[in-house]
Write an enzyme that holds these catalytic residues in place. Structure first.
Site, PDB file in Angstrom:
ATOM      1  N   TYR A 143       0.860  -1.184   0.000  1.00 18.77           N
ATOM      2  CA  TYR A 143       0.000   0.000   0.000  1.00 18.77           C
ATOM      3  C   TYR A 143       0.897   1.235   0.000  1.00 18.77           C
ATOM      4  O   TYR A 143       1.859   1.303   0.777  1.00 18.77           O
ATOM      5  CB  TYR A 143      -0.895  -0.001   1.245  1.00 18.77           C
ATOM      6  CG  TYR A 143      -1.740   1.238   1.437  1.00 18.77           C
ATOM      7  CD1 TYR A 143      -1.428   2.172   2.435  1.00 18.77           C
ATOM      8  CD2 TYR A 143      -2.839   1.483   0.637  1.00 18.77           C
ATOM      9  CE1 TYR A 143      -2.199   3.305   2.616  1.00 18.77           C
ATOM     10  CE2 TYR A 143      -3.620   2.622   0.807  1.00 18.77           C
ATOM     11  CZ  TYR A 143      -3.292   3.532   1.803  1.00 18.77           C
ATOM     12  OH  TYR A 143      -4.058   4.656   1.974  1.00 18.77           O
ATOM     13  N   ASP A 237       9.415   2.862  -1.135  1.00 17.55           N
ATOM     14  CA  ASP A 237       8.426   3.542  -0.308  1.00 17.55           C
ATOM     15  C   ASP A 237       8.744   3.229   1.159  1.00 17.55           C
ATOM     16  O   ASP A 237       8.390   2.163   1.668  1.00 17.55           O
ATOM     17  CB  ASP A 237       7.010   3.082  -0.675  1.00 17.55           C
ATOM     18  CG  ASP A 237       5.982   3.785   0.202  1.00 17.55           C
ATOM     19  OD1 ASP A 237       4.778   3.557  -0.013  1.00 17.55           O
ATOM     20  OD2 ASP A 237       6.393   4.536   1.112  1.00 17.55           O
ATOM     21  N   LYS A 265       5.279   9.666   8.239  1.00 19.43           N
ATOM     22  CA  LYS A 265       5.146   9.144   9.612  1.00 19.43           C
ATOM     23  C   LYS A 265       6.213   9.687  10.577  1.00 19.43           C
ATOM     24  O   LYS A 265       6.140  10.819  11.046  1.00 19.43           O
ATOM     25  CB  LYS A 265       5.135   7.615   9.571  1.00 19.43           C
ATOM     26  CG  LYS A 265       3.904   7.064   8.794  1.00 19.43           C
ATOM     27  CD  LYS A 265       3.887   5.553   8.755  1.00 19.43           C
ATOM     28  CE  LYS A 265       2.860   5.044   7.769  1.00 19.43           C
ATOM     29  NZ  LYS A 265       1.496   4.943   8.316  1.00 19.43           N
TER      30      LYS A 265
HETATM   31  P1  KE4 Z   1      -0.449   8.494   4.416  1.00 25.07           P
HETATM   32  O1  KE4 Z   1      -1.034   9.163   3.205  1.00 25.07           O
HETATM   33  O2  KE4 Z   1      -1.481   7.654   5.146  1.00 25.07           O
HETATM   34  O3  KE4 Z   1       0.315   9.456   5.337  1.00 25.07           O
HETATM   35  O4  KE4 Z   1       0.691   7.474   3.914  1.00 25.07           O
HETATM   36  C1  KE4 Z   1       0.339   6.508   2.961  1.00 25.07           C
HETATM   37  C2  KE4 Z   1       1.327   5.365   3.037  1.00 25.07           C
HETATM   38  C3  KE4 Z   1       2.298   5.261   2.068  1.00 25.07           C
HETATM   39  N1  KE4 Z   1       3.207   4.267   2.092  1.00 25.07           N
HETATM   40  C4  KE4 Z   1       3.205   3.337   3.082  1.00 25.07           C
HETATM   41  C5  KE4 Z   1       4.235   2.258   3.068  1.00 25.07           C
HETATM   42  C6  KE4 Z   1       2.237   3.404   4.112  1.00 25.07           C
HETATM   43  O5  KE4 Z   1       2.251   2.470   5.091  1.00 25.07           O
HETATM   44  C7  KE4 Z   1       1.273   4.427   4.104  1.00 25.07           C
HETATM   45  C8  KE4 Z   1       0.185   4.550   5.164  1.00 25.07           C
HETATM   46  N2  KE4 Z   1       0.111   3.485   6.105  1.00 25.07           N
HETATM   47  C9  KE4 Z   1      -1.180   3.220   6.670  1.00 25.07           C
HETATM   48  C10 KE4 Z   1      -1.027   2.070   7.664  1.00 25.07           C
HETATM   49  N3  KE4 Z   1      -0.860   0.840   7.007  1.00 25.07           N
HETATM   50  C11 KE4 Z   1      -1.775   4.428   7.329  1.00 25.07           C
HETATM   51  C12 KE4 Z   1      -2.948   4.142   8.220  1.00 25.07           C
HETATM   52  C13 KE4 Z   1      -4.241   4.544   7.613  1.00 25.07           C
HETATM   53  O6  KE4 Z   1      -4.395   4.369   6.384  1.00 25.07           O
HETATM   54  O7  KE4 Z   1      -5.083   5.031   8.392  1.00 25.07           O
END
Ligand code: KE4
Length: 425
Positions: A143, A237, A265
């Site tokens: 993801y 990523d 993060k």
């Molecule tokens: P954000 O847009 O949520 O800040 O980041 C997206 C993203 C991009 N790349 C990786 C590897 C990620 O894990 C994420 C976001 N992670 C999720 C948890 N698996 C965020 C939690 C959520 O979606 O509420």
């Protein structure tokens, strides 16, 4: 008598889609009512009904120091008093760029944005702009945020909700995204043999979003060699793994130099943030230095930069990663033993302080094997642990995180809760 979380959730579902501002929070992966959190400190969070839990979600990665770290909070209070956003450059952004560049050797130049999604969206656009190619490769169960090109067979909340893909992504766009099996070098080799217009391969070097799935020995090296050979950019990523697995992220741990890295993060210390970076040559294609456009009202804002800087400066001490490794190893050994003693088979995948206990009896090396896990069993375990004061990720397809605030006593308390929880289920 309804709990306050139940009352709030009943109200929220009328006002906010699914009652939440991000799908995975709705507990659809484990059932039940999400707990509305009122406060947090160190390794613990407290919900609106006064229940306190040992927290292994840590806001999905950012809270590596633990919640409400005194130094972070004091710095934020100081900086907020001087204004929260100017829409103009600040010294804090220069300092954060210096901190990221000093820590991640493949990054010579970096642009900050306000989320991991913005970071990966921008990195994809940059790769397409630099190579003048259109196709991208991603991997099933990975993801990368909710950018259109990347919401194809994605992990995390998409996998949790069992959504094949998301409506609203035009076929004309989705067809440019090739999705392959993670940890399968031959599949990537075949994709490059078939397509000569691949702009980039984007990968979670250690996957967190189908649950924690490490790369098999040699896999990342092969991905690097193939992208170099075929002129495609390799995008790591590291939104989740950056500053989590090592100060230089997974790329330091595995000794691989990607062309672009996305971050998020931890580098915002719990405030909205994302970033993408790479060589000067590539990054100077980004506006206004170059023609690839990307912008953001709150990019690099003083609060995110401040929380990020305090956090990253605390992570300069390499000993912190030894601490995280030791506590995480002890925790996962204890969890695995507790399951075994209760006659329950689980598979634990862990890299540093991110891990997942899979309810399955075979190795979990890709989406197909992750998807065979017993989600119902995971849901029962999740609730049995929450009843005993431990808050795990509310989905089998997520990584959980240990912070520097998870002391030996807290780890022992967690293992004892797991012994009781496994016996219960
Ligand atoms: P954000 O847009 O949520 O800040 O980041 C997206 C993203 C991009 N790349 C990786 C590897 C990620 O894990 C994420 C976001 N992670 C999720 C948890 N698996 C965020 C939690 C959520 O979606 O509420």
């Amino acid at each position: 008598m309804q709990t306050k979380s139940e009352q709030l959730f009943a109200t929220a579902v009328d006002l906010i889609p699914g009652g939440v501002n991000s799908p995975v929070r709705a507990f659809r992966g484990v059932g039940g009512t999400p707990r509305f959190i009122k406060s947090a400190k160190g390794a613990r969070i407290t919900d609106v009904d006064g229940n306190t839990y040992i927290d292994y979600v840590g806001s999905w990665g950012p809270m590596i120091l633990g919640h409400a770290d005194e130094e972070v909070v004091a710095a934020l209070q100081r900086v907020a008093a001087n204004g929260t956003s100017f829409g103009a450059p600040t010294e804090l952004e220069v300092e954060l760029a210096q901190e990221v560049i000093a820590a991640v050797p493949s990054i010579e130049m970096v642009r900050t944005v306000s989320s991991g999604t913005e970071a990966t969206m921008s990195a994809i656009r940059l790769a397409r702009g630099v190579t003048a190619r259109t196709r991208i490769v991603k991997f099933e169960g990975c993801y990368h945020g909710h950018g259109d090109s990347l919401l194809v067979k994605a992990g995390s909340g998409v996998a949790t909700l069992g959504l094949p893909d998301s409506p609203g992504v035009p076929a004309a766009l989705a067809e440019n995204t090739i999705t392959l099996r993670f940890n399968n070098a031959q599949a990537l080799e075949e994709a490059f043999a078939k397509h000569d217009d691949i702009a980039a391969v984007i990968i979670e070097p250690v996957v967190g979003n189908m649950g924690c799935v490490p790369p098999q020995p040699g896999y990342l090296e092969t991905v690097r060699a193939l992208t170099t050979k075929h002129g495609a950019l390799l995008i790591f990523d590291e939104v989740m793994t950056g500053f989590r697995l090592a100060r230089g992220g997974a790329q330091e741990l595995f000794g691989i130099k990607p062309d672009l890295t996305t971050l998020g993060k931890i580098i915002g210390g719990g405030l909205p943030v994302g970033a993408y970076g790479g060589s000067r040559e590539i990054m100077n294609h980004v506006a206004p230095a170059g023609p690839v456009y990307q912008a953001g009202t709150l990019s690099g804002n003083p609060l995110s930069m401040t929380a990020g800087l305090v956090t990253l400066r605390r992570l300069r001490d390499k000993a912190v990663y030894d601490t995280l490794e030791n506590s995480s190893r002890r925790l996962c050994a204890g969890l695995a033993r507790a399951a075994q003693d209760a006659g329950i088979t689980t598979v634990t995948n862990r890299v540093g302080s991110m891990w997942t206990s899979f309810f399955t009896n075979e190795p979990v090396v890709d989406w197909d094997s992750a998807n065979k896990c017993n989600r119902e069993a995971y849901g029962r375990f999740f609730h049995a642990m929450m009843d005993r004061g431990v808050y795990l990720a509310p989905s089998q397809f997520e990584a959980a995180f240990v912070s520097l605030a998870h002391t030996d006593e807290i780890v022992d308390e967690t293992i004892e809760a797991a012994r009781q929880a496994f016996a219960r289920i």
